[in-house]
Design a protein around this motif. Structure first.
Motif, PDB file in Angstrom:
ATOM      1  N   GLY A 145       0.820  -1.204   0.000  1.00 33.66           N
ATOM      2  CA  GLY A 145       0.000   0.000   0.000  1.00 33.66           C
ATOM      3  C   GLY A 145       0.856   1.257   0.000  1.00 33.66           C
ATOM      4  N   ALA A 146       1.896   1.285   0.837  1.00 29.19           N
ATOM      5  CA  ALA A 146       2.795   2.436   0.888  1.00 29.19           C
ATOM      6  C   ALA A 146       3.571   2.575  -0.418  1.00 29.19           C
ATOM      7  CB  ALA A 146       3.758   2.302   2.071  1.00 29.19           C
ATOM      8  N   THR A 147       3.988   1.441  -0.981  1.00 31.16           N
ATOM      9  CA  THR A 147       4.726   1.463  -2.244  1.00 31.16           C
ATOM     10  C   THR A 147       3.883   2.051  -3.363  1.00 31.16           C
ATOM     11  OG1 THR A 147       6.030  -0.484  -1.612  1.00 31.16           O
ATOM     12  CG2 THR A 147       5.924   0.042  -3.955  1.00 31.16           C
ATOM     13  N   GLU A 148       2.596   1.693  -3.405  1.00 31.27           N
ATOM     14  CA  GLU A 148       1.732   2.216  -4.469  1.00 31.27           C
ATOM     15  C   GLU A 148       1.574   3.719  -4.372  1.00 31.27           C
ATOM     16  OE1 GLU A 148      -2.458   1.348  -6.789  1.00 31.27           O
ATOM     17  OE2 GLU A 148      -1.655  -0.092  -5.346  1.00 31.27           O
ATOM     18  N   CYS A 149       1.477   4.253  -3.158  1.00 28.70           N
ATOM     19  CA  CYS A 149       1.369   5.703  -2.986  1.00 28.70           C
ATOM     20  C   CYS A 149       2.570   6.409  -3.604  1.00 28.70           C
ATOM     21  CB  CYS A 149       1.274   6.062  -1.500  1.00 28.70           C
ATOM     22  SG  CYS A 149      -0.263   5.560  -0.704  1.00 28.70           S
ATOM     23  N   VAL A 150       3.770   5.904  -3.315  1.00 26.00           N
ATOM     24  CA  VAL A 150       4.989   6.517  -3.842  1.00 26.00           C
ATOM     25  C   VAL A 150       5.097   6.303  -5.341  1.00 26.00           C
ATOM     26  CG1 VAL A 150       7.504   6.597  -3.670  1.00 26.00           C
ATOM     27  CG2 VAL A 150       6.143   6.180  -1.619  1.00 26.00           C
ATOM     28  N   LEU A 151       4.751   5.102  -5.801  1.00 25.24           N
ATOM     29  CA  LEU A 151       4.864   4.789  -7.222  1.00 25.24           C
ATOM     30  C   LEU A 151       3.935   5.660  -8.066  1.00 25.24           C
ATOM     31  CD1 LEU A 151       6.281   2.904  -9.241  1.00 25.24           C
ATOM     32  CD2 LEU A 151       4.388   1.298  -8.936  1.00 25.24           C
ATOM     33  N   LEU A 152       2.742   5.934  -7.577  1.00 23.27           N
ATOM     34  CA  LEU A 152       1.826   6.806  -8.303  1.00 23.27           C
ATOM     35  C   LEU A 152       2.382   8.224  -8.398  1.00 23.27           C
ATOM     36  CD1 LEU A 152      -1.641   5.609  -6.939  1.00 23.27           C
ATOM     37  CD2 LEU A 152      -0.707   5.241  -9.228  1.00 23.27           C
TER      38      LEU A 152
ATOM     39  N   PHE B  86      -7.703   5.293  -6.469  1.00 24.74           N
ATOM     40  CA  PHE B  86      -6.909   4.858  -5.313  1.00 24.74           C
ATOM     41  C   PHE B  86      -7.062   5.826  -4.147  1.00 24.74           C
ATOM     42  CE2 PHE B  86      -2.869   4.712  -2.934  1.00 24.74           C
ATOM     43  CZ  PHE B  86      -2.849   3.380  -2.581  1.00 24.74           C
ATOM     44  N   TYR B  87      -6.781   7.104  -4.383  1.00 20.58           N
ATOM     45  CA  TYR B  87      -6.835   8.072  -3.295  1.00 20.58           C
ATOM     46  C   TYR B  87      -8.270   8.420  -2.915  1.00 20.58           C
ATOM     47  CZ  TYR B  87      -1.856   9.013  -2.939  1.00 20.58           C
ATOM     48  OH  TYR B  87      -0.508   8.898  -2.696  1.00 20.58           O
TER      49      TYR B  87
END
Length: 318
Positions: A109-116, A252-253
């Motif tokens: 979940g944290a990785t997706e936030c940064v990747l986006l 997502f957000y």
């Protein structure tokens, strides 16, 4: 010591999930299973097509492959256990399984936030700095940004999840959700969790609020650049370049913001489960559909690969 350990850390957790509405569980089972299959196949297609077609060996599709692999991993960390609990009367998960689940889901979940956020910077460079795009987004930088996204997510998961795992639960093992989520585990603790809550808020600011801020800044710059474009063709290209990523970010957000900013009413927790079901199960399925249905380049590459594998590689049918 053994008795204390057994009391502090239960052998199993009970995931209440949707057990209050047993008539809904068979429908949810079919719904979730169907979506999971589509998610794995859809994201798998994105990965295969992006790797096989040389025209897609660009920064945008490199990050999209990372996102697709992340989505498969994220939904796989939750859905199989959810299907088991929806299928039968037993709603349990082992202590080790629960720990692994919230370690992995927190990480991804944290990785997706940064990747986006990284993907939004890539779109900014493509539209606002087109003449320098290949210089800015060179392969080494792309690999570094992707690695930083995965490593950052892993780091915050290791810190937050480990602190949560060390909390004594004093036999409390009933989780009113369908998967093991770190804040819910903290609620079961029989000691003060103020330090854990502070760490969680700091991590949320770094890995949710800051990436969202970077996304908004990138797209504000993109919007300003698009407004200066005179031709309709330029507007169309800019829209095609950014529309898929904007849709994924909004899904997502939007679901996260709706979930955590909803009022604390009696039925809000049930609504929270449905929203969580959306962003853990439905959103990973929608991402590849958005990128394939709205992206002519991906559709063209997919069609080319299918025709080649069917023996029509040298025939121009379309």
């Amino acid at each position: 010591m053994m008795e204390i350990a057994n009391v502090s850390f239960p052998e199993v957790f009970i995931l209440l999930g949707f057990s209050e509405r047993p008539s809904l569980e068979p429908i949810l089972f079919i719904f979730v299973l169907g979506i999971y299959v589509v998610t794995v196949l859809g994201n798998g297609v994105i990965i295969v097509v992006s790797c096989m077609d040389v025209h897609l060996h660009t920064p945008m599709y490199f990050f999209l492959v990372n996102l697709s692999f992340l989505d498969i991993s994220f939904t796989t960390s939750i859905v199989p256990q959810l299907l088991v609990n929806l299928w039968g009367p037993q709603k349990t998960i082992s202590y080790g399984g629960c720990v692994i689940q919230f370690y992995i889901s927190h990480w991804l979940g944290a990785t997706e936030c940064v990747l986006l956020a990284v993907m939004s910077y890539d779109r900014y460079a493509a539209i606002c700095r087109p003449l320098h795009y290949t210089v800015i987004m060179h392969p080494k930088l792309c690999c570094s940004l992707a690695f930083a996204s995965w490593l950052g997510g892993l780091t915050t998961s290791m810190v937050g999840s480990t602190l949560t795992m060390l909390l004594p639960l004093c036999g409390n093992n009933r989780i009113d959700h369908f998967f093991c989520e770190m804040p819910l585990i903290m609620q079961l603790a029989c000691v003060d969790t103020s330090f854990n809550e502070v760490e969680m808020y700091v991590a949320s600011f770094i890995f949710v609020v800051l990436p969202l801020g970077l996304i908004l800044v990138s797209y504000s710059r993109i919007a300003w650049a698009v407004l200066t474009i005179r031709s309709a063709e330029g507007w169309r290209k800019a829209f095609n370049t950014c529309s898929s990523h904007v849709a994924v970010v909004a899904l997502f957000y939007g679901s996260i913001i709706f979930m955590y900013l909803q009022p604390a009413k009696r039925n809000s927790h049930e609504e929270g489960k449905l929203v969580a079901l959306f962003y853990t199960v439905v959103t990973p399925m929608l991402n590849p559909l958005i990128y394939t249905l709205r992206n002519k380049t991906v559709k063209k590459a997919l069609r080319h690969i299918v025709l080649e594998n069917c023996g029509f590689g040298g025939t121009h049918i379309f």
